[in-house]
Motif scaffolding. Structure first.
Motif, PDB file in Angstrom:
ATOM      1  N   LYS A 186      -7.778 -33.488   2.236  1.00 44.12           N
ATOM      2  CA  LYS A 186      -9.258 -33.085   2.835  1.00 44.12           C
ATOM      3  C   LYS A 186      -9.300 -33.613   4.362  1.00 44.12           C
ATOM      4  O   LYS A 186      -9.930 -33.091   5.255  1.00 44.12           O
ATOM      5  N   ALA A 187      -8.984 -34.752   4.692  1.00 43.93           N
ATOM      6  CA  ALA A 187      -8.751 -35.484   6.063  1.00 43.93           C
ATOM      7  C   ALA A 187      -7.928 -34.625   6.827  1.00 43.93           C
ATOM      8  O   ALA A 187      -8.056 -34.367   8.115  1.00 43.93           O
ATOM      9  N   GLY A 188      -6.585 -34.232   6.558  1.00 43.06           N
ATOM     10  CA  GLY A 188      -5.863 -33.314   7.279  1.00 43.06           C
ATOM     11  C   GLY A 188      -6.318 -32.023   7.616  1.00 43.06           C
ATOM     12  O   GLY A 188      -6.069 -31.731   8.674  1.00 43.06           O
ATOM     13  N   ARG A 189      -6.900 -31.361   6.757  1.00 44.27           N
ATOM     14  CA  ARG A 189      -7.389 -30.148   7.030  1.00 44.27           C
ATOM     15  C   ARG A 189      -8.647 -30.353   8.022  1.00 44.27           C
ATOM     16  O   ARG A 189      -8.982 -29.452   8.829  1.00 44.27           O
ATOM     17  N   ALA A 190      -9.323 -31.504   7.876  1.00 42.50           N
ATOM     18  CA  ALA A 190     -10.449 -31.455   8.923  1.00 42.50           C
ATOM     19  C   ALA A 190     -10.132 -32.051  10.359  1.00 42.50           C
ATOM     20  O   ALA A 190     -10.576 -31.311  11.221  1.00 42.50           O
ATOM     21  N   GLU A 191      -8.834 -32.500  10.407  1.00 43.57           N
ATOM     22  CA  GLU A 191      -8.582 -32.927  11.479  1.00 43.57           C
ATOM     23  C   GLU A 191      -7.793 -31.803  12.240  1.00 43.57           C
ATOM     24  O   GLU A 191      -8.107 -31.459  13.646  1.00 43.57           O
ATOM     25  N   PHE A 192      -7.087 -30.994  11.612  1.00 43.24           N
ATOM     26  CA  PHE A 192      -6.278 -30.020  12.289  1.00 43.24           C
ATOM     27  C   PHE A 192      -6.955 -28.621  12.172  1.00 43.24           C
ATOM     28  O   PHE A 192      -6.877 -27.675  12.943  1.00 43.24           O
ATOM     29  N   GLY A 193      -7.754 -28.713  11.013  1.00 48.51           N
ATOM     30  CA  GLY A 193      -8.367 -27.452  10.888  1.00 48.51           C
ATOM     31  C   GLY A 193      -7.568 -25.935  10.764  1.00 48.51           C
ATOM     32  O   GLY A 193      -8.031 -24.856  11.380  1.00 48.51           O
ATOM     33  N   GLY A 194      -6.433 -26.014  10.344  1.00 48.68           N
ATOM     34  CA  GLY A 194      -5.574 -24.739  10.347  1.00 48.68           C
ATOM     35  C   GLY A 194      -4.754 -24.471  11.566  1.00 48.68           C
ATOM     36  O   GLY A 194      -4.115 -23.415  11.650  1.00 48.68           O
ATOM     37  N   ASP A 195      -4.818 -25.367  12.483  1.00 47.83           N
ATOM     38  CA  ASP A 195      -4.077 -25.078  13.757  1.00 47.83           C
ATOM     39  C   ASP A 195      -2.570 -25.407  13.997  1.00 47.83           C
ATOM     40  O   ASP A 195      -2.164 -24.840  14.566  1.00 47.83           O
ATOM     41  N   GLU A 196      -2.137 -26.257  13.015  1.00 46.49           N
ATOM     42  CA  GLU A 196      -0.859 -26.677  12.836  1.00 46.49           C
ATOM     43  C   GLU A 196       0.087 -25.680  11.886  1.00 46.49           C
ATOM     44  O   GLU A 196      -0.485 -25.511  10.912  1.00 46.49           O
ATOM     45  N   GLU A 197       1.265 -25.193  12.354  1.00 48.23           N
ATOM     46  CA  GLU A 197       1.867 -24.231  11.421  1.00 48.23           C
ATOM     47  C   GLU A 197       2.996 -24.977  10.853  1.00 48.23           C
ATOM     48  O   GLU A 197       3.690 -25.638  11.413  1.00 48.23           O
TER      49      GLU A 197
END
Length: 107
Positions: free
Chosen positions: A96-107
């Motif tokens: 949850k924290a990773g999705r909130a931080e990057f929001g789908g920007d990292e590939e």
């Protein structure tokens, strides 16, 4: 007809019978009996084929390990830490924290 002593001793090169040259007695094929050659042997039931095998196995294994460890241990440790980092990073990015931080920007 019986061969002469010279032929039986292997010294002559005449033929004996229809099979060719006389080879000599058992254990002395192909020539005269040798002198001055001494050979020793030990009976198989008196040998100790595994004498010192465990001792030698331990110390030979240690010697071989210690000469090769610097060739494979550093790459193995580097690979372990790299895979461990990748697994932890994957868990963080899918949390949850990773999705909130990057929001789908990292590939």
């Amino acid at each position: 007809m019986r061969p002469t002593q010279t032929l039986l001793g292997g010294g002559g090169h005449g033929e004996v019978g229809r099979h060719g040259l006389y080879l000599g007695s058992w254990g002395n094929f192909g020539g005269l009996k040798q002198k001055g050659i001494i050979s020793y042997g030990i009976a198989p039931n008196r040998q100790q084929p595994l004498a010192g095998a465990m001792h030698d196995a331990v110390f030979n294994t240690w010697r071989r390990f210690s000469t090769q460890v610097l060739y494979w241990a550093p790459p193995a440790l580097a690979g372990y830490y790299l895979i461990n980092w990748a697994v932890e990073r994957n868990h963080y990015l899918n949390s949850k924290a990773g999705r909130a931080e990057f929001g789908g920007d990292e590939e």
